[in-house]
Motif scaffolding. Structure first.
Motif, PDB file in Angstrom:
ATOM      1  N   ALA A  87      -8.511 -15.578 -49.216  1.00  0.00           N
ATOM      2  CA  ALA A  87      -9.355 -14.830 -48.273  1.00  0.00           C
ATOM      3  C   ALA A  87      -9.938 -15.798 -47.261  1.00  0.00           C
ATOM      4  O   ALA A  87     -10.382 -16.893 -47.621  1.00  0.00           O
ATOM      5  N   LEU A  88      -9.925 -15.391 -45.999  1.00  0.00           N
ATOM      6  CA  LEU A  88     -10.470 -16.191 -44.908  1.00  0.00           C
ATOM      7  C   LEU A  88     -11.495 -15.374 -44.144  1.00  0.00           C
ATOM      8  O   LEU A  88     -11.295 -14.186 -43.894  1.00  0.00           O
ATOM      9  N   SER A  89     -12.599 -16.028 -43.764  1.00  0.00           N
ATOM     10  CA  SER A  89     -13.557 -15.363 -42.887  1.00  0.00           C
ATOM     11  C   SER A  89     -14.168 -16.414 -41.965  1.00  0.00           C
ATOM     12  O   SER A  89     -13.745 -17.563 -41.945  1.00  0.00           O
ATOM     13  N   GLY A  90     -15.177 -15.978 -41.183  1.00  0.00           N
ATOM     14  CA  GLY A  90     -15.635 -16.799 -40.075  1.00  0.00           C
ATOM     15  C   GLY A  90     -14.773 -16.548 -38.852  1.00  0.00           C
ATOM     16  O   GLY A  90     -14.708 -17.367 -37.939  1.00  0.00           O
ATOM     17  N   ILE A  91     -14.132 -15.379 -38.831  1.00  0.00           N
ATOM     18  CA  ILE A  91     -13.143 -15.036 -37.809  1.00  0.00           C
ATOM     19  C   ILE A  91     -13.632 -13.817 -37.038  1.00  0.00           C
ATOM     20  O   ILE A  91     -13.989 -12.789 -37.631  1.00  0.00           O
ATOM     21  N   LEU A  92     -13.654 -13.922 -35.731  1.00  0.00           N
ATOM     22  CA  LEU A  92     -13.998 -12.777 -34.898  1.00  0.00           C
ATOM     23  C   LEU A  92     -12.828 -11.800 -34.832  1.00  0.00           C
ATOM     24  O   LEU A  92     -11.666 -12.183 -34.977  1.00  0.00           O
ATOM     25  N   ARG A  93     -13.147 -10.548 -34.594  1.00  0.00           N
ATOM     26  CA  ARG A  93     -12.126  -9.502 -34.591  1.00  0.00           C
ATOM     27  C   ARG A  93     -10.957  -9.857 -33.672  1.00  0.00           C
ATOM     28  O   ARG A  93      -9.787  -9.683 -34.034  1.00  0.00           O
ATOM     29  N   GLU A  94     -11.275 -10.394 -32.480  1.00  0.00           N
ATOM     30  CA  GLU A  94     -10.202 -10.683 -31.529  1.00  0.00           C
ATOM     31  C   GLU A  94      -9.384 -11.920 -31.895  1.00  0.00           C
ATOM     32  O   GLU A  94      -8.345 -12.182 -31.289  1.00  0.00           O
ATOM     33  N   GLN A  95      -9.837 -12.695 -32.879  1.00  0.00           N
ATOM     34  CA  GLN A  95      -9.112 -13.883 -33.325  1.00  0.00           C
ATOM     35  C   GLN A  95      -8.177 -13.585 -34.495  1.00  0.00           C
ATOM     36  O   GLN A  95      -7.376 -14.440 -34.880  1.00  0.00           O
ATOM     37  N   ALA A  96      -8.267 -12.407 -35.063  1.00  0.00           N
ATOM     38  CA  ALA A  96      -7.578 -12.109 -36.322  1.00  0.00           C
ATOM     39  C   ALA A  96      -6.070 -12.260 -36.216  1.00  0.00           C
ATOM     40  O   ALA A  96      -5.432 -12.896 -37.069  1.00  0.00           O
ATOM     41  N   GLU A  97      -5.457 -11.670 -35.180  1.00  0.00           N
ATOM     42  CA  GLU A  97      -3.995 -11.692 -35.083  1.00  0.00           C
ATOM     43  C   GLU A  97      -3.470 -13.118 -34.966  1.00  0.00           C
ATOM     44  O   GLU A  97      -2.427 -13.451 -35.542  1.00  0.00           O
TER      45      GLU A  97
END
Length: 297
Positions: free
Chosen positions: A258-268
């Motif tokens: 699992a990864l987080s610290g990611i903005l919605r627009e950075q996901a892809e």
């Protein structure tokens, strides 16, 4: 009156130099805030290392704390003159009384309910639900008190994912909250890594406070060591750079990441970076942040 607080508006270009100049004049501290905070014109700052941004707010508020007997008006005049800026004529000076700062800081942190059975409880609070799984934390200099959406996303994912006896590695452990949660949820082996010595020490202290056995370190585990669950709640640029190292920790044939610290627009983009090792998908979204997860084949 113990201190004075000087406050004025300026632009993004001048704010930081003015802070530096005020400190040189004798201010005890100087900070910059978004003058439009809590309004529709608020401008969130999501810059991170390696990501080109235009830092600061076009309408910036500078706050300078000064001694009670300081000539704050003269401080401001001299700071503007030093920087060859027009004199700032609109400002406020307000008294700052002595207060119980420890009590005020503690008052900002209340117990946080993550789920039906999972709470984060500051050490000075009684748990609202003693029968729940309570993560006892002292908010400190290490990241991760549970109040940030990315921490909540990871905790919710761990609650669904951790199985009794599994192993977990927390890459960029901060306060240790994710590894500690995993242990209390049933993981038998929990480890964490952080490059910040203060974070490692905070994580170790928090583990002791929660009666959790966890191995927090500055060093990566041996190459042969793999984990059933790996979680990394950092920022998108480090996640890009560290992709091979993070994926190497995940156990083949079923290990989960699992990864987080990611903005919605950075996901892809992050999904594409990790594709050679693990197929990730959006597991959950909170405000503008996402949690990505996947299983190693």
């Amino acid at each position: 009156m113990a201190w004075q607080n000087l406050s004025f508006l300026t632009d993004a270009h001048s704010a930081e130099p003015l802070c530096d100049a005020l400190m040189e004049q004798g201010a005890l501290s100087a900070s910059i805030e978004d003058a439009d905070a809590d309004t529709p014109d608020e401008q969130p700052q999501f810059g991170e290392p390696g990501s080109p941004t235009t830092p600061g707010w076009q309408r910036s508020r500078v706050l300078a704390l000064c001694d009670a007997d300081a000539d704050v008006v003269q401080f401001l005049r001299q700071a503007c003159a030093q920087l060859n800026l027009p004199q700032i004529t609109e400002f406020t000076v307000s008294p700052v009384e002595e207060q119980n700062w420890v009590h005020m800081t503690q008052a900002q942190f209340e117990p946080i309910r993550i789920s039906e059975r999972l709470w984060i409880v500051p050490s000075w609070h009684d748990s609202p639900d003693p029968k729940a799984i309570n993560l006892v934390l002292d908010p400190g200099m290490a990241f991760g008190t549970g109040s940030h959406p990315t921490t909540r996303l990871c905790l919710e994912w761990l609650e669904k994912t951790i199985t009794p006896g599994c192993s977990l590695f927390d890459y960029g452990c901060g306060s240790g909250i994710l590894a500690i949660a995993a242990s209390k949820l049933g993981a038998s082996e929990v480890c964490g890594l952080d490059i910040d010595p203060q974070a490692v020490e905070a994580a170790r202290n928090n583990a002791r406070q929660n009666d959790v056995i966890a191995d927090f370190s500055h060093n990566s585990p041996p190459d042969h060591q793999k984990f059933d669950v790996v979680v990394a709640n950092i920022l998108s640029n480090p996640l890009r750079v560290l992709a091979p190292a993070i994926c190497a920790l995940v156990r083949p044939a079923g290990g989960q990441l699992a990864l987080s610290g990611i903005l919605r627009e950075q996901a892809e983009e992050i999904i594409a970076v990790y594709a050679p090792w693990i197929t990730l998908k959006v597991a959950d979204v909170c405000e503008d942040w996402v949690c990505l997860s996947g299983r190693k084949i």
